[in-house]
Design a protein around this motif. Structure first.
Motif, PDB file in Angstrom:
ATOM      1  N   ASN A  39       0.810  -1.240   0.032  1.00 13.95           N
ATOM      2  CA  ASN A  39       0.138  -0.015   0.190  1.00 13.95           C
ATOM      3  C   ASN A  39       0.862   1.272  -0.048  1.00 13.95           C
ATOM      4  O   ASN A  39       0.349   2.205  -0.434  1.00 13.95           O
ATOM      5  N   GLU A  46      -0.777   4.063 -11.028  1.00  6.25           N
ATOM      6  CA  GLU A  46      -0.554   5.657 -10.417  1.00  6.25           C
ATOM      7  C   GLU A  46       0.732   5.920 -11.241  1.00  6.25           C
ATOM      8  O   GLU A  46       0.797   7.251 -11.450  1.00  6.25           O
ATOM      9  N   ASN A 275       3.701  15.093  -1.451  1.00  8.24           N
ATOM     10  CA  ASN A 275       2.942  13.680  -1.283  1.00  8.24           C
ATOM     11  C   ASN A 275       1.981  13.644  -2.642  1.00  8.24           C
ATOM     12  O   ASN A 275       0.822  14.449  -2.089  1.00  8.24           O
ATOM     13  N   ARG A 277      -0.160  11.350  -3.346  1.00  4.65           N
ATOM     14  CA  ARG A 277      -1.480  10.783  -2.959  1.00  4.65           C
ATOM     15  C   ARG A 277      -2.232  11.778  -1.986  1.00  4.65           C
ATOM     16  O   ARG A 277      -3.530  11.780  -2.303  1.00  4.65           O
ATOM     17  N   LYS A 278      -1.573  12.302  -1.208  1.00  5.69           N
ATOM     18  CA  LYS A 278      -2.217  13.359  -0.204  1.00  5.69           C
ATOM     19  C   LYS A 278      -2.974  14.257  -1.134  1.00  5.69           C
ATOM     20  O   LYS A 278      -4.025  14.655  -0.737  1.00  5.69           O
ATOM     21  N   SER A 280      -3.783  14.429  -4.195  1.00 10.91           N
ATOM     22  CA  SER A 280      -4.931  14.043  -5.017  1.00 10.91           C
ATOM     23  C   SER A 280      -5.965  13.782  -4.205  1.00 10.91           C
ATOM     24  O   SER A 280      -7.262  14.179  -4.726  1.00 10.91           O
ATOM     25  N   LYS A 281      -5.929  13.351  -2.975  1.00 11.07           N
ATOM     26  CA  LYS A 281      -7.248  13.231  -2.254  1.00 11.07           C
ATOM     27  C   LYS A 281      -7.764  14.515  -1.767  1.00 11.07           C
ATOM     28  O   LYS A 281      -9.122  14.754  -1.482  1.00 11.07           O
ATOM     29  N   GLU A 282      -6.858  15.559  -1.764  1.00 11.03           N
ATOM     30  CA  GLU A 282      -7.379  16.915  -1.455  1.00 11.03           C
ATOM     31  C   GLU A 282      -8.080  17.422  -2.627  1.00 11.03           C
ATOM     32  O   GLU A 282      -8.427  18.627  -2.664  1.00 11.03           O
ATOM     33  N   GLY A 283      -8.037  16.870  -3.910  1.00  9.94           N
ATOM     34  CA  GLY A 283      -8.669  17.148  -5.010  1.00  9.94           C
ATOM     35  C   GLY A 283      -7.935  17.969  -5.989  1.00  9.94           C
ATOM     36  O   GLY A 283      -8.292  18.385  -7.049  1.00  9.94           O
ATOM     37  N   SER A 285      -5.532  18.202  -9.117  1.00 10.92           N
ATOM     38  CA  SER A 285      -5.432  17.165 -10.344  1.00 10.92           C
ATOM     39  C   SER A 285      -3.671  16.849 -10.443  1.00 10.92           C
ATOM     40  O   SER A 285      -2.986  17.617  -9.899  1.00 10.92           O
TER      41      SER A 285
END
Ligand code: SAM
Ligand code: SF4
Length: 320
Positions: A39, A46, A275, A277-278, A280-283, A285
């Protein structure tokens, strides 16, 4: 893409794994490194997305590295999925060569253009000592297979360690006599295991020029390229000198690095990371994330200053 110092950023280096089948003494601890769980490591999709988005934004050169990229499961599929992207001009991989004999043809078939093979000695015993158990014969066979497969131009990376392999400079240069290969001497950097090494082990690449006065410069006028190229008259191949210690080539830095665990490193010699992934999660692009990272590129590193603190990551995590 341009950074805030107006440098054009067109080169992405992606570390696809932090694992390795060798333990080069300057790079990785003999005991290895704690294994990251699946993970924590970027999935192949990705990595593909980062590469393809980068290409859309103007990245035209990609290098896959590691750890040892050829130990990453699924690497061939990844290569095939990136190779034909419109706009990609150069697609290369840096490898220790141990698995190259088996994979060279497939790498070529999947669309990889070329490989750099790291080989720090041409002597079995010295090679085994530096790599902590590596088999030189396998690497040499891998190099032959890469040539046969047409992974060209072939480049050999040699990190010079004072008192260990610096007496082999001439042997490496001889390899360029009859073959169109490039032998690249790299100055040992204070990163990874080598970060604590004393000056006794460091040697600058000036020694290569002093030993071989007949070396003719090819493109050394261009201060912004990291590899200064030379050749011996009438030899088919070339010699590259990569001098991170004795020269600063930050003015022309054109690269960003992606670590296997999904961080963007705007500068090799800084611990600052973004980071993926972080964000990306926050929106954000991928295009926004890449642009943010490029804007964070420092003007230059301070590797030779008194205040320099080596980065926390090892080279096997950053990819060189
Ligand atoms: N495992 C592959 C290999 O060895 O080619 C790819 C990864 S390796 C980290 C990439 C390059 O970084 C190799 O040529 C290696 O010799 C170089 N390298 C590792 N640690 C270094 C250091 N402290 N200074 C200079 N080069 C280093
Ligand atoms: Fe592995 Fe490459 Fe580091 Fe050697 S230099 S330990 S082959 S990652």
């Amino acid at each position: 893409m341009f950074d805030k110092y107006n440098r054009k950023i067109n080169y992405m280096r992606i570390s696809v794994t932090d694992r390795c089948n060798l333990r080069c003494e300057y790079c990785m601890p003999v005991v290895g490194v704690p294994k990251k769980s699946h993970n924590e490591i970027l999935r192949l999709e990705e990595i593909e997305n980062i590469a393809l988005e980068g290409i859309k934004l103007g990245i035209d050169k990609i290098r896959l590295t590691g750890g040892e990229p050829l130990v990453r499961k699924g690497i061939m599929g990844l290569i095939g999925n990136i190779a034909n992207a419109k706009g990609l001009k150069d697609f290369a991989l840096t490898t220790n060569g141990l698995l190259l004999k088996k994979h060279a043809k497939e790498l070529k078939d999947k669309g990889l253009k070329r490989v750099n093979v790291s080989i720090d000695s041409l002597n079995d015993k010295t090679y085994e000592k530096i790599t902590k158990g590596g088999n030189l014969k396998k690497v040499l066979e891998g190099i032959e297979e890469a040539k046969k497969a047409g992974l060209a131009p072939l480049k050999l990376n040699v990190v010079l360690i004072k008192g260990t392999n610096d007496h082999e400079i001439g042997d490496f240069i001889k390899l360029t006599r009859n073959e169109e290969i490039e032998v690249r001497f790299i100055e040992l950097m204070p990163i990874g295991e080598a970060s604590g090494w004393s000056n006794d082990y460091h040697i600058t690449n000036n020694v290569v020029k002093e030993l071989f006065e007949e070396l003719v410069p090819i493109d050394v006028e261009n201060k912004s390229i990291p590899t200064k190229r030379y050749k011996i008259p009438n030899y088919k191949g070339t010699i590259g000198l990569i001098n991170p210690l004795s020269e600063c080539f930050c003015d022309g830095c054109n690269r960003i690095r992606i670590t296997a665990d999904g961080k963007i490193k705007p500068c090799l010699h800084s611990d600052f990371e973004i980071n993926i992934r972080k964000l990306s999660k926050e929106g954000f692009s991928m295009a926004e994330i890449l642009e943010k990272s490029i804007n964070k590129k420092p003007e230059k590193h301070n590797i030779t200053s008194e205040e320099f603190v080596p980065i926390k990551r090892g080279m096997h995590q950053v990819g060189g």
